[in-house]
Motif scaffolding. Structure first.
Motif, PDB file in Angstrom:
ATOM      1  N   GLU A 189      40.776  45.068 -19.919  1.00 46.96           N
ATOM      2  CA  GLU A 189      42.213  45.264 -19.932  1.00 46.96           C
ATOM      3  C   GLU A 189      42.836  44.283 -18.950  1.00 46.96           C
ATOM      4  O   GLU A 189      42.353  44.129 -17.829  1.00 46.96           O
ATOM      5  N   PHE A 190      43.905  43.635 -19.392  1.00 49.07           N
ATOM      6  CA  PHE A 190      44.592  42.644 -18.584  1.00 49.07           C
ATOM      7  C   PHE A 190      46.062  43.012 -18.475  1.00 49.07           C
ATOM      8  O   PHE A 190      46.569  43.815 -19.246  1.00 49.07           O
ATOM      9  N   ARG A 191      46.751  42.391 -17.535  1.00 47.60           N
ATOM     10  CA  ARG A 191      48.182  42.626 -17.324  1.00 47.60           C
ATOM     11  C   ARG A 191      48.936  41.318 -17.361  1.00 47.60           C
ATOM     12  O   ARG A 191      48.431  40.288 -16.927  1.00 47.60           O
ATOM     13  N   VAL A 192      50.160  41.399 -17.861  1.00 52.16           N
ATOM     14  CA  VAL A 192      51.110  40.294 -17.772  1.00 52.16           C
ATOM     15  C   VAL A 192      52.291  40.832 -16.990  1.00 52.16           C
ATOM     16  O   VAL A 192      52.818  41.903 -17.307  1.00 52.16           O
ATOM     17  N   SER A 193      52.714  40.129 -15.951  1.00 53.10           N
ATOM     18  CA  SER A 193      53.841  40.607 -15.155  1.00 53.10           C
ATOM     19  C   SER A 193      54.882  39.516 -15.020  1.00 53.10           C
ATOM     20  O   SER A 193      54.595  38.330 -15.177  1.00 53.10           O
ATOM     21  N   GLY A 194      56.091  39.939 -14.749  1.00 58.11           N
ATOM     22  CA  GLY A 194      57.192  39.001 -14.575  1.00 58.11           C
ATOM     23  C   GLY A 194      58.342  39.661 -13.851  1.00 58.11           C
ATOM     24  O   GLY A 194      58.365  40.878 -13.660  1.00 58.11           O
ATOM     25  N   ASP A 195      59.303  38.857 -13.456  1.00 60.91           N
ATOM     26  CA  ASP A 195      60.468  39.330 -12.710  1.00 60.91           C
ATOM     27  C   ASP A 195      61.741  38.979 -13.463  1.00 60.91           C
ATOM     28  O   ASP A 195      61.806  37.967 -14.159  1.00 60.91           O
ATOM     29  N   THR A 196      62.753  39.816 -13.268  1.00 60.93           N
ATOM     30  CA  THR A 196      64.074  39.486 -13.785  1.00 60.93           C
ATOM     31  C   THR A 196      64.765  38.576 -12.778  1.00 60.93           C
ATOM     32  O   THR A 196      64.265  38.377 -11.665  1.00 60.93           O
ATOM     33  N   LYS A 197      65.909  38.085 -13.160  1.00 62.91           N
ATOM     34  CA  LYS A 197      66.696  37.332 -12.187  1.00 62.91           C
ATOM     35  C   LYS A 197      67.279  38.320 -11.184  1.00 62.91           C
ATOM     36  O   LYS A 197      67.296  39.533 -11.423  1.00 62.91           O
ATOM     37  N   ILE A 198      67.773  37.822 -10.087  1.00 58.13           N
ATOM     38  CA  ILE A 198      68.373  38.679  -9.074  1.00 58.13           C
ATOM     39  C   ILE A 198      69.760  39.079  -9.549  1.00 58.13           C
ATOM     40  O   ILE A 198      70.568  38.233  -9.927  1.00 58.13           O
ATOM     41  N   MET A 199      70.021  40.385  -9.537  1.00 51.56           N
ATOM     42  CA  MET A 199      71.303  40.924 -10.001  1.00 51.56           C
ATOM     43  C   MET A 199      72.008  41.598  -8.839  1.00 51.56           C
ATOM     44  O   MET A 199      71.390  42.311  -8.058  1.00 51.56           O
ATOM     45  N   SER A 200      73.302  41.405  -8.752  1.00 54.77           N
ATOM     46  CA  SER A 200      74.036  41.955  -7.623  1.00 54.77           C
ATOM     47  C   SER A 200      74.527  43.372  -7.873  1.00 54.77           C
ATOM     48  O   SER A 200      74.810  44.087  -6.933  1.00 54.77           O
ATOM     49  N   HIS A 201      74.631  43.801  -9.098  1.00 52.80           N
ATOM     50  CA  HIS A 201      75.150  45.139  -9.387  1.00 52.80           C
ATOM     51  C   HIS A 201      74.210  45.916 -10.277  1.00 52.80           C
ATOM     52  O   HIS A 201      74.624  46.511 -11.251  1.00 52.80           O
ATOM     53  N   SER A 202      72.937  45.931  -9.979  1.00 53.64           N
ATOM     54  CA  SER A 202      72.010  46.646 -10.849  1.00 53.64           C
ATOM     55  C   SER A 202      71.961  48.126 -10.501  1.00 53.64           C
ATOM     56  O   SER A 202      72.366  48.547  -9.424  1.00 53.64           O
ATOM     57  N   LYS A 203      71.440  48.929 -11.407  1.00 56.53           N
ATOM     58  CA  LYS A 203      71.505  50.387 -11.315  1.00 56.53           C
ATOM     59  C   LYS A 203      70.310  51.021 -10.616  1.00 56.53           C
ATOM     60  O   LYS A 203      70.382  52.173 -10.268  1.00 56.53           O
ATOM     61  N   GLY A 204      69.202  50.315 -10.469  1.00 54.89           N
ATOM     62  CA  GLY A 204      67.964  50.984 -10.104  1.00 54.89           C
ATOM     63  C   GLY A 204      67.687  51.153  -8.628  1.00 54.89           C
ATOM     64  O   GLY A 204      66.968  52.044  -8.242  1.00 54.89           O
ATOM     65  N   VAL A 205      68.234  50.328  -7.760  1.00 53.94           N
ATOM     66  CA  VAL A 205      67.876  50.366  -6.340  1.00 53.94           C
ATOM     67  C   VAL A 205      69.103  50.744  -5.546  1.00 53.94           C
ATOM     68  O   VAL A 205      70.174  50.201  -5.730  1.00 53.94           O
ATOM     69  N   LYS A 206      68.926  51.651  -4.631  1.00 52.97           N
ATOM     70  CA  LYS A 206      70.021  52.035  -3.748  1.00 52.97           C
ATOM     71  C   LYS A 206      69.785  51.369  -2.402  1.00 52.97           C
ATOM     72  O   LYS A 206      68.696  51.287  -1.904  1.00 52.97           O
ATOM     73  N   SER A 207      70.848  50.873  -1.817  1.00 51.02           N
ATOM     74  CA  SER A 207      70.713  50.176  -0.530  1.00 51.02           C
ATOM     75  C   SER A 207      70.616  51.156   0.619  1.00 51.02           C
ATOM     76  O   SER A 207      70.910  52.301   0.536  1.00 51.02           O
TER      77      SER A 207
END
Length: 160
Positions: free
Chosen positions: A142-160
């Motif tokens: 089993e193998f994995r492929v990973s990647g990142d999105t671009k940096i977003m200033s108003h995304s929903k997932g992370v709280k500061s």
């Protein structure tokens, strides 16, 4: 008698190289499919400017991803790494048997905004799986492929 034994060895060598070539082709096709799935997931998250990781039922990016997975018949699953939220083919949270995994990361901006504050910007890490699956032996690797999105200033997932 000597030629019969020599023919058998050559036949076994040819069969071995055919199996080796077929395994390589299967692996490269599965890798290509997983890479395309990863790119589609990244594009969907960027298009929607983030993902609500805790409530996937109402999130439009998760719905787009699930529709794409059903269209392409992507069925490979795996176990998510620590810190990732895993989702099954139906878009439900499932970290043991996941079709894809997401993780929200905070990235601090280095340019202050007009109020003098340094904004918190976010990006997402995506992991999808592929495997070498032979009919007799089942899943070997089993193998994995990973990647990142671009940096977003108003995304929903992370709280500061």
């Amino acid at each position: 008698m000597r030629e019969a034994i020599g023919g058998t060895w050559i036949f076994q060598i040819v069969i071995f190289f055919i199996l080796l070539f077929t395994g390589y082709m299967c692996l490269s096709i599965n890798h290509s499919k997983a890479f395309n799935v990863k790119n589609t997931i990244v594009k969907a998250i960027e298009r929607e400017e983030g993902v609500n990781l805790s409530n996937p039922d109402s999130d439009p990016a998760i719905r787009q991803i699930v529709e794409y997975l059903k269209e392409t018949s992507y069925r490979t699953t795996g176990k998510c790494p620590d810190g990732y939220t895993g989702y099954n083919r139906d878009g439900k949270i499932d970290s043991r048997n996941s079709s894809f995994c997401l993780k929200a990361q905070a990235a601090r901006g280095n340019v202050p905004d007009r109020y003098g504050e340094i904004p918190v910007m976010n990006y997402y890490r995506v992991v999808v799986f592929y495997q070498l699956d032979l009919p007799i032996f089942r899943s070997i690797f089993e193998f994995r492929v990973s990647g990142d999105t671009k940096i977003m200033s108003h995304s929903k997932g992370v709280k500061s």
